[in-house]
Design a protein around this motif. Structure first.
Motif, PDB file in Angstrom:
ATOM      1  N   GLY A  23       0.957  -1.172  -0.054  1.00  0.00           N
ATOM      2  CA  GLY A  23       0.066  -0.053   0.111  1.00  0.00           C
ATOM      3  C   GLY A  23       0.896   1.384  -0.077  1.00  0.00           C
ATOM      4  O   GLY A  23       2.090   1.066   0.537  1.00  0.00           O
ATOM      5  N   VAL A  24       0.367   2.238  -0.541  1.00  0.00           N
ATOM      6  CA  VAL A  24       1.047   3.522  -0.806  1.00  0.00           C
ATOM      7  C   VAL A  24       1.154   4.174   0.724  1.00  0.00           C
ATOM      8  O   VAL A  24       0.228   4.541   1.275  1.00  0.00           O
TER       9      VAL A  24
ATOM     10  N   GLN B 211       2.472   2.659  10.210  1.00  0.00           N
ATOM     11  CA  GLN B 211       1.711   3.439   9.458  1.00  0.00           C
ATOM     12  C   GLN B 211       0.957   2.644   8.319  1.00  0.00           C
ATOM     13  O   GLN B 211       1.428   2.430   7.302  1.00  0.00           O
ATOM     14  N   LEU B 212      -0.371   2.953   8.583  1.00  0.00           N
ATOM     15  CA  LEU B 212      -1.382   2.000   7.814  1.00  0.00           C
ATOM     16  C   LEU B 212      -2.419   2.642   7.131  1.00  0.00           C
ATOM     17  O   LEU B 212      -3.533   2.171   6.817  1.00  0.00           O
ATOM     18  N   GLY B 213      -2.313   4.011   6.938  1.00  0.00           N
ATOM     19  CA  GLY B 213      -3.219   4.656   6.342  1.00  0.00           C
ATOM     20  C   GLY B 213      -4.278   5.544   7.318  1.00  0.00           C
ATOM     21  O   GLY B 213      -5.300   6.025   6.877  1.00  0.00           O
ATOM     22  N   PHE B 214      -4.355   5.008   8.651  1.00  0.00           N
ATOM     23  CA  PHE B 214      -5.205   5.778   9.545  1.00  0.00           C
ATOM     24  C   PHE B 214      -4.684   7.212   9.750  1.00  0.00           C
ATOM     25  O   PHE B 214      -3.428   7.506   9.425  1.00  0.00           O
ATOM     26  N   SER B 215      -5.414   7.942  10.537  1.00  0.00           N
ATOM     27  CA  SER B 215      -5.010   9.227  11.067  1.00  0.00           C
ATOM     28  C   SER B 215      -4.074   9.376  12.150  1.00  0.00           C
ATOM     29  O   SER B 215      -3.472  10.240  12.300  1.00  0.00           O
ATOM     30  N   HIS B 216      -3.842   8.121  12.629  1.00  0.00           N
ATOM     31  CA  HIS B 216      -2.596   7.908  13.703  1.00  0.00           C
ATOM     32  C   HIS B 216      -1.703   6.698  13.334  1.00  0.00           C
ATOM     33  O   HIS B 216      -2.206   5.794  12.723  1.00  0.00           O
ATOM     34  N   ASP B 217      -0.622   6.581  13.922  1.00  0.00           N
ATOM     35  CA  ASP B 217       0.278   5.476  13.972  1.00  0.00           C
ATOM     36  C   ASP B 217      -0.107   4.468  14.786  1.00  0.00           C
ATOM     37  O   ASP B 217      -0.660   4.726  16.016  1.00  0.00           O
ATOM     38  N   VAL B 218      -0.119   3.162  14.514  1.00  0.00           N
ATOM     39  CA  VAL B 218      -0.501   2.215  15.467  1.00  0.00           C
ATOM     40  C   VAL B 218       0.915   1.409  16.048  1.00  0.00           C
ATOM     41  O   VAL B 218       1.948   1.373  15.536  1.00  0.00           O
ATOM     42  N   GLU B 219       0.798   1.751  17.534  1.00  0.00           N
ATOM     43  CA  GLU B 219       1.886   1.204  18.208  1.00  0.00           C
ATOM     44  C   GLU B 219       1.484  -0.301  18.768  1.00  0.00           C
ATOM     45  O   GLU B 219       0.420  -0.514  19.319  1.00  0.00           O
ATOM     46  N   PHE B 220       2.242  -1.380  18.427  1.00  0.00           N
ATOM     47  CA  PHE B 220       1.974  -2.518  18.849  1.00  0.00           C
ATOM     48  C   PHE B 220       3.481  -2.949  19.712  1.00  0.00           C
ATOM     49  O   PHE B 220       4.447  -3.129  19.585  1.00  0.00           O
ATOM     50  N   SER B 221       2.986  -3.512  20.992  1.00  0.00           N
ATOM     51  CA  SER B 221       3.921  -3.829  22.035  1.00  0.00           C
ATOM     52  C   SER B 221       4.191  -5.107  21.913  1.00  0.00           C
ATOM     53  O   SER B 221       3.280  -5.945  21.712  1.00  0.00           O
ATOM     54  N   VAL B 222       5.586  -5.593  21.838  1.00  0.00           N
ATOM     55  CA  VAL B 222       5.843  -6.829  21.697  1.00  0.00           C
ATOM     56  C   VAL B 222       5.850  -7.774  22.779  1.00  0.00           C
ATOM     57  O   VAL B 222       6.363  -7.314  23.808  1.00  0.00           O
TER      58      VAL B 222
ATOM     59  N   LYS C 223      -7.541  -3.635  -4.508  1.00  0.00           N
ATOM     60  CA  LYS C 223      -6.018  -3.425  -4.862  1.00  0.00           C
ATOM     61  C   LYS C 223      -4.833  -4.267  -4.147  1.00  0.00           C
ATOM     62  O   LYS C 223      -3.873  -4.154  -4.248  1.00  0.00           O
ATOM     63  N   GLY C 224      -5.483  -5.020  -3.134  1.00  0.00           N
ATOM     64  CA  GLY C 224      -4.602  -6.038  -2.384  1.00  0.00           C
ATOM     65  C   GLY C 224      -3.820  -5.168  -1.088  1.00  0.00           C
ATOM     66  O   GLY C 224      -2.574  -5.776  -0.834  1.00  0.00           O
ATOM     67  N   LYS C 225      -4.230  -3.935  -0.969  1.00  0.00           N
ATOM     68  CA  LYS C 225      -3.633  -3.415   0.081  1.00  0.00           C
ATOM     69  C   LYS C 225      -3.819  -3.968   1.416  1.00  0.00           C
ATOM     70  O   LYS C 225      -5.066  -4.236   1.963  1.00  0.00           O
ATOM     71  N   GLY C 226      -2.583  -3.841   2.285  1.00  0.00           N
ATOM     72  CA  GLY C 226      -3.036  -4.352   3.850  1.00  0.00           C
ATOM     73  C   GLY C 226      -1.552  -5.291   4.131  1.00  0.00           C
ATOM     74  O   GLY C 226      -0.749  -5.149   3.303  1.00  0.00           O
ATOM     75  N   ILE C 227      -1.821  -5.979   5.096  1.00  0.00           N
ATOM     76  CA  ILE C 227      -0.680  -6.680   5.529  1.00  0.00           C
ATOM     77  C   ILE C 227      -1.129  -8.213   5.328  1.00  0.00           C
ATOM     78  O   ILE C 227      -2.078  -8.464   5.912  1.00  0.00           O
ATOM     79  N   LYS C 228      -0.041  -9.019   4.813  1.00  0.00           N
ATOM     80  CA  LYS C 228      -0.373 -10.300   4.531  1.00  0.00           C
ATOM     81  C   LYS C 228       0.786 -10.978   4.693  1.00  0.00           C
ATOM     82  O   LYS C 228       1.783 -10.510   5.079  1.00  0.00           O
TER      83      LYS C 228
END
Length: 177
Positions: free
Chosen positions: A91-92, A106-117, A158-163
């Motif tokens: 995705g662009v 950064q997935l096109g949302f208005s905010h960044d997604v923080e994922f804690s490991v 369009k196939g955009k996303g996480i795969k």
């Protein structure tokens, strides 16, 4: 009869196994894992390896027989070589990076997604569109990769996303005039 359950699990070299009743502890070069068996199966250690047998002939006992054997085999594989899942981001403007001990998406949302490991999991980002999840526990690795994928599943137009690496995305044709 479970075809998988009948086979004994061979103990690899460099791995120590301690069997205490319904508890098993496996220690290898990558780390240590422990598990408690369900009461429907009995476990014994022989020179051929770890043997698992059902304690009775119920449907649940037959179901657990093969699954418990596979879980032991996964423990041996985890402490010797480990497990990895590779995720691709399409995705662009979609990108991933590590910020300290958390994954920044950064997935096109208005905010960044923080994922804690989570503990026992290692996440790497060799480039901005690749995320590698690795660890010794197969369930934790798969669950962590699925949680990351859940933030933006691939869409069919369009196939955009996480795969996952090598995952086929069924593509749809857009609307026509």
């Amino acid at each position: 009869m479970s075809r998988i359950g009948k086979k004994p699990v061979a103990v690899p070299s460099g791995v120590t196994v301690s069997l205490n009743g319904a508890d098993i502890s496996v220690k290898g070069p990558k780390g240590e894992l422990a598990m408690t068996f369900v009461p429907e199966v009995a476990v014994s250690q022989e020179d051929a390896g770890i043997t698992i047998t059902p304690t009775n002939e119920t449907k649940r006992a037959r179901s657990m027989w093969g699954m418990q054997r596979t879980m032991v085999a996964n423990m041996f594989e985890g402490v010797t070589s480990g497990f990895t899942k590779k995720l691709e981001i399409n995705g662009v403007g979609y990108r991933a990076s590590m910020k300290g001990s958390s994954l920044n998406l950064q997935l096109g949302f208005s905010h960044d997604v923080e994922f804690s490991v989570p503990d026992g999991i290692k996440i790497e980002t060799p480039d901005q569109t690749t995320v590698i999840v690795s660890g010794i526990d197969k369930q934790k690795v798969g669950e962590t990769a699925a949680k990351i994928r859940e933030y933006r599943k691939p869409e069919p137009y369009k196939g955009k996303g996480i795969k996952y690496e090598g995952e086929y995305i069924f593509r749809k044709e857009g609307k026509k005039k």
